[in-house]
Design a protein around this motif. Structure first.
Motif, short mmCIF file in Angstrom:
data_model
loop_
_atom_site.label_atom_id
_atom_site.label_comp_id
_atom_site.label_asym_id
_atom_site.label_seq_id
_atom_site.Cartn_x
_atom_site.Cartn_y
_atom_site.Cartn_z
N SER A 13 -7.74 1.17 -1.05
CA SER A 13 -6.82 1.33 0.09
C SER A 13 -5.65 2.24 -0.30
O SER A 13 -5.24 3.09 0.49
CB SER A 13 -6.31 -0.03 0.58
N ILE A 14 -5.16 2.10 -1.52
CA ILE A 14 -4.03 2.94 -1.94
C ILE A 14 -4.46 4.41 -2.01
O ILE A 14 -3.75 5.30 -1.52
CB ILE A 14 -3.45 2.46 -3.29
N ILE A 56 0.91 -1.14 0.00
CA ILE A 56 0.00 0.00 0.00
C ILE A 56 0.95 1.20 0.00
O ILE A 56 1.48 1.60 1.04
CB ILE A 56 -0.90 0.02 1.26
N TYR A 89 -8.24 -3.14 -3.02
CA TYR A 89 -6.81 -2.79 -3.02
C TYR A 89 -6.60 -1.36 -3.55
O TYR A 89 -5.89 -0.55 -2.94
CB TYR A 89 -6.05 -3.82 -3.86
N THR A 108 -8.00 -5.90 0.91
CA THR A 108 -6.96 -5.73 -0.12
C THR A 108 -6.79 -6.99 -0.96
O THR A 108 -6.03 -6.99 -1.93
CB THR A 108 -5.59 -5.36 0.50
N VAL A 160 0.82 -4.98 2.91
CA VAL A 160 -0.45 -5.16 3.63
C VAL A 160 -0.22 -5.85 4.98
O VAL A 160 -0.72 -5.41 6.01
CB VAL A 160 -1.41 -6.01 2.76
#
Ligand code: UTP
Length: 319
Positions: A263-264, A31, A260, A254, A36
């Motif tokens: 989250s980034i 990330i 995913y 994620t 993660v």
């Protein structure tokens, strides 16, 4: 009694991230700059866990290497007096005592948990899935441990799941005790949405009493020909009151491609050195999206031309 041990299953194949996961564990996907599983381990530590066991499998060596010392890298950084990075690298390997055990084949989450039986012994323990990140001041696992300390019974973290995703989770039927706490009446693994007993799904955080091991063994193979943790929980529920807790915090799955990406974006916006630039970039994309005839590159070029032309005029004015 409190909870000092945690098990992190990280032996799945991560097929949703192929081809990347051909040669790297999905739990190591970064990330931005931090894998993660680093966040998962940090959550365990911040929840008072002192002993972590990570269940790995073939092709997961990178996880062990990540939490190990890196003498060559440390020497290289020390020689260049890069003390900030040196500290960062050393901090990772001194986070906590981590043990590893292999799951020979990915036979399911229940089987992964079972691999930890000898190490856990006769103690309550937490389970944190290696691909779920949950962000909150009070970590999700700490919230579950707090419930466990009060009631002394196994506790699952649950979250409201959108209808179309119900078939990807273990969905509970619960009797509400208050707004966020339920006693478990039933749990069904990956139901068809129309048959789901509620919209509350078990996400990747649990606290179990050690009786769960026998229940997983007794339940045997279930949906998808895998040993399902859900089936073990169902059996355990026959002999103890299990609690389901709507946790506080924001969860990022994620292990899912959209989860995913989200989250980034979220972590970038929380990062003060990235926030402004990322916001600007997102605005550009949105504007280009609202003006479909004008491609994003056209818009950037246009705004640069505008800026240059204005500067040219200003220069002329000065002369
Ligand atoms: P998932 O079902 O999300 O992982 O398991 P997966 O099977 O690797 O993912 P896809 O569907 O193929 O993309 C949740 C967590 O449980 C671990 C995974 O590593 C992940 O962290 N797990 C799953 C195991 O440790 N062993 C298993 O047999 C299955």
């Amino acid at each position: 009694m409190t909870v000092k041990k945690a098990l992190i299953p990280a032996a799945g194949l991560g097929t949703r991230f192929l081809p990347a996961t051909k040669s790297m564990p999905k739990e190591m996907l970064p990330i931005i700059d931090t894998p993660v599983i680093h966040y998962v381990v940090e959550e365990a530590i911040a929840s008072g866990i002192e002993d972590i066991i990570i269940v790995t499998g073939r092709g997961k060596r990178a996880i062990e290497d990540y939490f190990d010392d890196s003498p060559e890298l440390e020497m290289h950084l020390a020689k260049r007096h890069n003390t900030e990075l040196l500290k960062l690298v050393r901090d990772v390997s001194s986070l906590v005592d981590i043990h590893y055990i292999r799951q020979k084949e990915p036979h399911g989450l229940g089987d992964a948990v079972l691999r930890g039986e000898n190490h856990i012994g006769d103690e309550p323990f937490a389970v944190l899935l290696g691909d779920d990140i949950i962000v909150n001041d009070k970590p999700c696992t700490a919230q579950l441990i707090e419930h466990f300390e009060k009631y002394g019974m196994s506790t699952l973290a649950v979250e409201e799941i959108p209808y179309e995703k119900l078939s990807s989770y273990g969905i509970i039927k619960g009797k509400p005790l208050n707004e966020s706490l339920f006693t478990l009446e039933d749990i069904v693994e990956k139901p068809a949405p129309e048959n789901a007993p509620s919209n509350l799904g078990a996400i990747g955080r649990y606290v179990f009493t050690p009786e769960i091991f026998d229940c997983i063994k007794e339940a045997g193979t279930g949906v998808g020909n895998e040993i399902q943790l859900t089936d073990g929980i169902r059996l355990l529920n026959n002999t103890q009151t299990i609690y389901a807790c709507k946790f506080k915090g924001k969860r990022f799955d994620t292990g899912d491609r959209l989860g995913y990406v989200k989250s980034i974006v979220d972590f970038a916006l929380e990062n003060e050195t990235l926030r402004e630039d990322v916001l600007e970039y997102l605005k550009e994309i949105l504007e280009a999206d609202e003006n479909p005839k004008q491609g994003k590159t056209d818009m950037i070029i246009e705004s640069l031309v505008d800026k240059n032309t204005t500067q040219e005029y200003e220069k002329l004015g000065e002369e």
